[in-house]
Design an enzyme around this catalytic site. Structure first.
Site, PDB file in Angstrom:
ATOM      1  N   ARG A  52      54.327   3.609 -37.753  1.00 20.26           N
ATOM      2  CA  ARG A  52      53.347   4.438 -37.046  1.00 20.26           C
ATOM      3  C   ARG A  52      52.918   3.797 -35.722  1.00 20.26           C
ATOM      4  O   ARG A  52      52.772   4.488 -34.709  1.00 20.26           O
ATOM      5  CB  ARG A  52      52.124   4.662 -37.935  1.00 20.26           C
ATOM      6  CG  ARG A  52      52.382   5.422 -39.232  1.00 20.26           C
ATOM      7  CD  ARG A  52      52.545   6.919 -38.999  1.00 20.26           C
ATOM      8  NE  ARG A  52      52.790   7.623 -40.237  1.00 20.26           N
ATOM      9  CZ  ARG A  52      51.844   8.091 -41.051  1.00 20.26           C
ATOM     10  NH1 ARG A  52      50.572   7.890 -40.759  1.00 20.26           N
ATOM     11  NH2 ARG A  52      52.160   8.743 -42.154  1.00 20.26           N
ATOM     12  N   ASP A 161      34.015  14.049 -38.946  1.00 18.73           N
ATOM     13  CA  ASP A 161      35.213  13.260 -39.182  1.00 18.73           C
ATOM     14  C   ASP A 161      35.133  12.032 -38.282  1.00 18.73           C
ATOM     15  O   ASP A 161      34.468  12.052 -37.237  1.00 18.73           O
ATOM     16  CB  ASP A 161      36.483  14.061 -38.880  1.00 18.73           C
ATOM     17  CG  ASP A 161      37.700  13.496 -39.596  1.00 18.73           C
ATOM     18  OD1 ASP A 161      38.085  14.042 -40.638  1.00 18.73           O
ATOM     19  OD2 ASP A 161      38.253  12.488 -39.118  1.00 18.73           O
TER      20      ASP A 161
END
Length: 302
Positions: A52, A161
């Site tokens: 990633r 979030d």
């Protein structure tokens, strides 16, 4: 929001020959992920972290992970730490995910909450870890189907979030047409066309929701009380002590009799077990008389 899935893809061996990823590099990244986001990156996720973040090195034009670690550890590393979070997290979500929680909302929680709102009372629902927005919008559709005038009362949904990039997508509320399949046909009236192959969320649902960035492991600029909290498929990627603290903090913010819905692989454990009783599949109700349930509400700082 969901954190990295348990499976860990193998890195490209040829690329690993060119760009070294040492134990020390992994430790720096894992320590920062835990410190800033509560993300528990075990050694089993090393290959996932490598694959990633290799993309971030390319974007930044860095030659190795040592440079990357210096960047995220430095005083100017805040933006890249947020980008690192986006790269390491997997925001898997869809409308009306785990429908049994919405059935609980419709049949158990909402009738009394709607009565409270109609009588002038205050009602708050929190979508904690709202990802790209399907969860809070699903909550709003459910409320509006039973209480069309909700926005004209003191009834609101808070959606938060930790990832600022995913919050932008949630606030935009624009989705590919194939995601509409998760929305019951009767609720399509709360959506609108957004051009070929896309739809967006209608004004009635948007008016119910306040979006804001909030890190669940830091201090919260909110004090409740909430009558319903959804926090699903986030805590499973925290370590056990962090999970225990999170459940207790939710318990403190829930009104007596309020409901907490969590992910399908999560369980309320630790001291918070005394605050809740199970009332369904990964659904809990707060016992009366335990916790503070402070009578105020503030929107999160963006």
């Amino acid at each position: 929001m969901s954190f990295p899935l348990p499976s860990t893809p193998q890195g490209d061996d040829r690329m690993q020959d060119r760009i070294k990823f040492s134990d020390a590099d992994f430790k720096v990244i894992a320590d920062l992920a835990m410190r800033d986001f509560g993300l528990n990156l075990t050694s089993a996720k090393r290959d996932l972290v490598y694959s990633r973040l290799l993309k971030r090195l390319r974007v930044l034009g860095l030659e190795d992970f040592r440079e990357y670690c210096a960047l995220i550890s430095g005083p100017n590393g805040t933006d890249e730490r947020n980008a690192m979070l986006s790269a390491l997290t997997t925001n898997v979500t869809h409308f009306f995910r785990e429908e049994h929680h919405f059935k609980l909302l419709r049949e158990v929680a909402l009738p009394g909450l709607i009565k409270t709102a109609k009588e002038g009372g205050r009602v708050r629902i929190w979508s904690a870890g709202c990802s790209a927005g399907p969860e809070p919008y699903s909550l709003a559709f459910t409320v509006l189907s039973m209480f069309p005038e909700a926005a004209r009362s003191n009834f609101r949904i808070l959606a938060t979030d930790v990832d600022p990039e995913i919050l932008k997508k949630a606030e935009a509320g624009i989705y590919p047409e194939d995601e509409r399949k998760g929305i019951p046909e009767a609720f399509n009236r709360f959506t609108e066309s957004a051009g070929p192959g896309k739809f967006t969320i209608g004004r009635a649902a948007r008016e119910l929701i306040t979006f804001g960035r909030l890190n669940l492991i830091e201090d919260w600029p909110i004090s409740g009380p909430f009558q319903v909290i959804f926090c699903r498929n986030v805590a499973i990627y925290f370590d056990k002590p962090t999970q225990s603290r999170l459940w207790a903090r939710f318990g403190d913010l829930l009104s007596p009799g309020g409901h907490l819905c969590i992910g399908h692989s999560e369980r309320v454990l630790g001291p918070a077990e005394q605050m809740f009783k199970a009332v369904g599949i990964t659904a809990y109700q707060r016992h009366p008389g335990i916790g503070r349930g402070a009578p105020s509400f503030e929107e999160p700082k963006k």
